[in-house]
Design a protein around this motif. Structure first.
Motif, mmCIF file in Angstrom:
data_model
loop_
_atom_site.group_PDB
_atom_site.id
_atom_site.type_symbol
_atom_site.label_atom_id
_atom_site.label_comp_id
_atom_site.label_asym_id
_atom_site.label_seq_id
_atom_site.Cartn_x
_atom_site.Cartn_y
_atom_site.Cartn_z
ATOM 1 N N GLY A 191 -74.536 -135.797 56.209
ATOM 2 C CA GLY A 191 -73.388 -136.696 56.043
ATOM 3 C C GLY A 191 -73.829 -138.039 55.491
ATOM 4 N N GLY A 192 -72.869 -138.829 55.040
ATOM 5 C CA GLY A 192 -73.146 -140.106 54.374
ATOM 6 C C GLY A 192 -74.089 -141.023 55.140
ATOM 7 N N VAL A 193 -73.928 -141.101 56.462
ATOM 8 C CA VAL A 193 -74.751 -142.024 57.249
ATOM 9 C C VAL A 193 -76.204 -141.533 57.351
ATOM 10 N N SER B 97 -70.717 -139.156 59.190
ATOM 11 C CA SER B 97 -70.142 -139.561 57.908
ATOM 12 C C SER B 97 -69.105 -140.653 58.125
ATOM 13 N N GLY B 98 -68.345 -140.930 57.071
ATOM 14 C CA GLY B 98 -67.325 -141.957 57.166
ATOM 15 C C GLY B 98 -66.142 -141.512 58.011
ATOM 16 N N GLY B 99 -65.963 -140.229 58.152
ATOM 17 C CA GLY B 99 -64.818 -139.725 58.903
ATOM 18 C C GLY B 99 -65.175 -138.993 60.183
ATOM 19 N N ALA C 57 -77.960 -141.115 55.019
ATOM 20 C CA ALA C 57 -78.690 -141.847 53.977
ATOM 21 C C ALA C 57 -79.349 -143.092 54.573
ATOM 22 N N ASN C 58 -78.976 -143.453 55.786
ATOM 23 C CA ASN C 58 -79.470 -144.697 56.390
ATOM 24 C C ASN C 58 -80.970 -144.623 56.681
ATOM 25 N N SER C 59 -81.706 -145.607 56.155
ATOM 26 C CA SER C 59 -83.165 -145.520 56.286
ATOM 27 C C SER C 59 -83.607 -145.683 57.735
ATOM 28 N N ILE D 14 -75.519 -152.811 54.709
ATOM 29 C CA ILE D 14 -76.071 -153.128 56.036
ATOM 30 C C ILE D 14 -77.488 -152.570 56.142
ATOM 31 N N ASP D 15 -77.666 -151.369 55.653
ATOM 32 C CA ASP D 15 -78.987 -150.730 55.626
ATOM 33 C C ASP D 15 -79.999 -151.658 54.948
ATOM 34 N N ARG D 16 -79.611 -152.183 53.787
ATOM 35 C CA ARG D 16 -80.512 -153.045 53.010
ATOM 36 C C ARG D 16 -80.827 -154.349 53.753
ATOM 37 N N PHE E 210 -70.052 -148.807 60.489
ATOM 38 C CA PHE E 210 -70.795 -149.516 59.442
ATOM 39 C C PHE E 210 -69.828 -150.232 58.506
ATOM 40 N N ASP E 211 -68.811 -149.504 58.069
ATOM 41 C CA ASP E 211 -67.878 -150.065 57.082
ATOM 42 C C ASP E 211 -67.101 -151.266 57.635
ATOM 43 N N LYS E 212 -66.684 -151.167 58.909
ATOM 44 C CA LYS E 212 -65.911 -152.274 59.500
ATOM 45 C C LYS E 212 -66.780 -153.500 59.682
ATOM 46 N N GLY F 136 -69.787 -150.075 53.530
ATOM 47 C CA GLY F 136 -70.647 -150.969 54.304
ATOM 48 C C GLY F 136 -72.038 -150.439 54.568
ATOM 49 N N GLY F 137 -72.159 -149.119 54.718
ATOM 50 C CA GLY F 137 -73.432 -148.535 55.126
ATOM 51 C C GLY F 137 -74.623 -148.985 54.287
ATOM 52 N N PRO F 138 -74.552 -148.784 52.956
ATOM 53 C CA PRO F 138 -75.722 -149.121 52.138
ATOM 54 C C PRO F 138 -76.117 -150.599 52.226
HETATM 55 O O1 KG4 Z 1 -70.173 -138.219 53.876
HETATM 56 P P1 KG4 Z 1 -69.507 -139.367 53.228
HETATM 57 O O2 KG4 Z 1 -69.842 -139.663 51.786
HETATM 58 O O3 KG4 Z 1 -67.961 -139.252 53.302
HETATM 59 C C1 KG4 Z 1 -67.274 -138.691 54.375
HETATM 60 O O4 KG4 Z 1 -67.231 -137.434 54.455
HETATM 61 O O5 KG4 Z 1 -66.800 -139.507 55.193
HETATM 62 O O6 KG4 Z 1 -69.844 -140.646 54.122
HETATM 63 C C2 KG4 Z 1 -69.449 -141.932 53.764
HETATM 64 C C3 KG4 Z 1 -69.972 -142.911 54.805
HETATM 65 C C4 KG4 Z 1 -69.458 -144.335 54.644
HETATM 66 O O7 KG4 Z 1 -68.977 -144.781 55.892
HETATM 67 C C5 KG4 Z 1 -70.700 -145.115 54.229
HETATM 68 O O8 KG4 Z 1 -70.699 -146.474 54.658
HETATM 69 C C6 KG4 Z 1 -71.786 -144.338 54.911
HETATM 70 O O9 KG4 Z 1 -71.411 -142.979 54.751
HETATM 71 N N1 KG4 Z 1 -73.113 -144.575 54.323
HETATM 72 C C7 KG4 Z 1 -74.126 -145.164 54.999
HETATM 73 C C8 KG4 Z 1 -75.187 -145.279 54.082
HETATM 74 N N2 KG4 Z 1 -74.807 -144.760 52.884
HETATM 75 C C9 KG4 Z 1 -73.516 -144.317 53.051
HETATM 76 N N3 KG4 Z 1 -74.199 -145.600 56.261
HETATM 77 C C10 KG4 Z 1 -75.340 -146.162 56.664
HETATM 78 N N4 KG4 Z 1 -76.410 -146.347 55.845
HETATM 79 C C11 KG4 Z 1 -76.393 -145.913 54.566
HETATM 80 N N5 KG4 Z 1 -77.452 -146.090 53.770
#
Ligand code: KG4
Ligand code: ZN
Length: 341
Positions: free
Chosen positions: A275-277, A141-143, A279-281, A188-190, A171-173, A184-186
């Motif tokens: 976790g958020g990441v 995730s982001g953290g 979602a990365n395809s 960069i993914d795209r 990803f975000d940086k 940044g994640g979404p």
């Molecule tokens: O789980 P989350 O919503 O929050 C935390 O608990 O940190 O994760 C957020 C993180 C962000 O860094 C965001 O850039 C990343 O998930 N994220 C992705 C994608 N969608 C969200 N990273 C890579 N590819 C994605 N499609």
């Protein structure tokens, strides 16, 4: 016996509330905070103010959409941490107030556990097969970036973790350096989908055991871009997709290397990402591919359960509630994962 759980999540920049009847999701309401976009990152003070504004209507909506009243709810589950302290305080205080006024018990939830247990959420008319215990969860995730061995709903062991930044931060940086906005994640993914992942190489860290490090690759990207831009000021614009594809591939390689090692060490072939990441395809495809090749049973979350949501807090609350866990009214939020037991 059937249980109705109200979940409340406010650890970062999304205010969310959800209602579950046992494992079945009845509602999952989310208010995302747009205010942070212009700053290129989450501003804690603005996040807690936005939670204050959102929390009453979001919880109300979750109950309305689920078609239930507070009277019918069996327990209120809330995120105790980890996360931003000011944000956690809003959800925690609200949950306590609601518990006092409704007479319903409180259950505290560890946000990271929530991400993992999101795999057990069922949606009406779409039954799915949840992971079988024991399984390995790559929690990204982001953290946080962890490899967790999950032996039961409430029995975990973190067998690998990042020693510095989380992969989501990497990803975000990257997006920030390239002027692509937040999060940044979404994006960069795209962009990565259209680029050549072999075009550039970034050094991978050499960290022992099952641990991760993501701060070095960020710096290596920064120096690489600085050198290239000195030669050609339009380098980033011209090569955006290839940079994103190469950088993303390196991050996924780093994640997969340790996950493969964890499977080898534990002999567990039931593997989930969360976790958020997740979602990365690129990561989703890669884990499916490796799983197929190596005979794993892989679990890829639905998109809406990858990033922060209250449904995952409610499902964790359900299992904790059933195990007899109850939170007291003097419980304080916890910001750091390491302080959570
Ligand atoms: O789980 P989350 O919503 O929050 C935390 O608990 O940190 O994760 C957020 C993180 C962000 O860094 C965001 O850039 C990343 O998930 N994220 C992705 C994608 N969608 C969200 N990273 C890579 N590819 C994605 N499609
Ligand atoms: Zn999260």
């Amino acid at each position: 016996m059937s249980h109705l759980i109200l979940g409340i999540e406010s650890s970062c920049d999304d205010t969310s509330a959800a209602v579950l009847r046992d494992e079945v999701l009845l509602s999952n309401v989310m208010a995302s905070q747009e205010v942070h976009r212009q700053y290129g990152g989450v501003i804690p003070e603005l996040a807690s103010r936005a939670h204050q504004q959102n929390i009453v209507p979001v919880v109300h909506q979750a109950l309305v959409q689920a078609g239930v009243t507070m009277d019918e709810i069996d327990a209120i589950a809330f995120t105790r941490g980890p996360g931003l302290l000011g944000s956690l305080l809003v959800g925690t205080s609200f949950a306590k107030g609601l518990s006092v006024s409704s007479g319903k018990p409180l259950v505290e939830v560890n946000h990271l556990q929530g991400h993992i247990l999101s795999h057990f959420i069922q949606q009406p008319d779409q039954p799915k097969q949840p992971p079988k215990f024991p399984f390995l969860a790559l929690l990204v995730s982001g953290g946080h970036s962890q490899i967790v061995r999950v032996d039961d709903y409430l029995t975990y062991e973190v067998i690998g973790h990042t020693i510095d930044d989380a992969v989501g931060e990497a990803f975000d940086k990257c997006a920030k350096i390239m002027g692509l906005g937040y999060p940044g994640g979404p994006v960069i993914d795209r962009l990565a989908k259209e680029g050549d992942p072999q075009r550039f190489t970034f050094a991978k860290p050499r960290i022992p055991d099952l641990n991760y490090s993501f701060s070095g690759i960020k710096t290596s990207l920064l120096y690489f871009l600085r050198d290239q831009v000195a030669l050609d000021p339009d380098f980033i614009q011209k090569n955006q997709t290839d940079i994103c594809a190469s950088y993303q591939k390196t991050l996924i390689d780093i994640l997969m290397d340790k996950l493969l090692k964890a499977v080898k060490l534990t002999g567990i072939r039931e593997v989930a990402i969360a976790g958020g990441v997740s979602a990365n395809s690129g990561l989703r495809n890669r884990i499916l591919e490796e799983g197929k090749k190596r005979g794993w049973v892989t679990h890829i979350p639905e998109f809406k359960f990858t990033t922060d949501n209250a449904a995952m807090i409610a499902i964790t609350g359900l299992y904790k509630f059933r195990s007899g866990s109850r939170a007291e009214l003097d419980l304080a939020p916890i910001s750091r994962a390491l302080d959570y037991h």
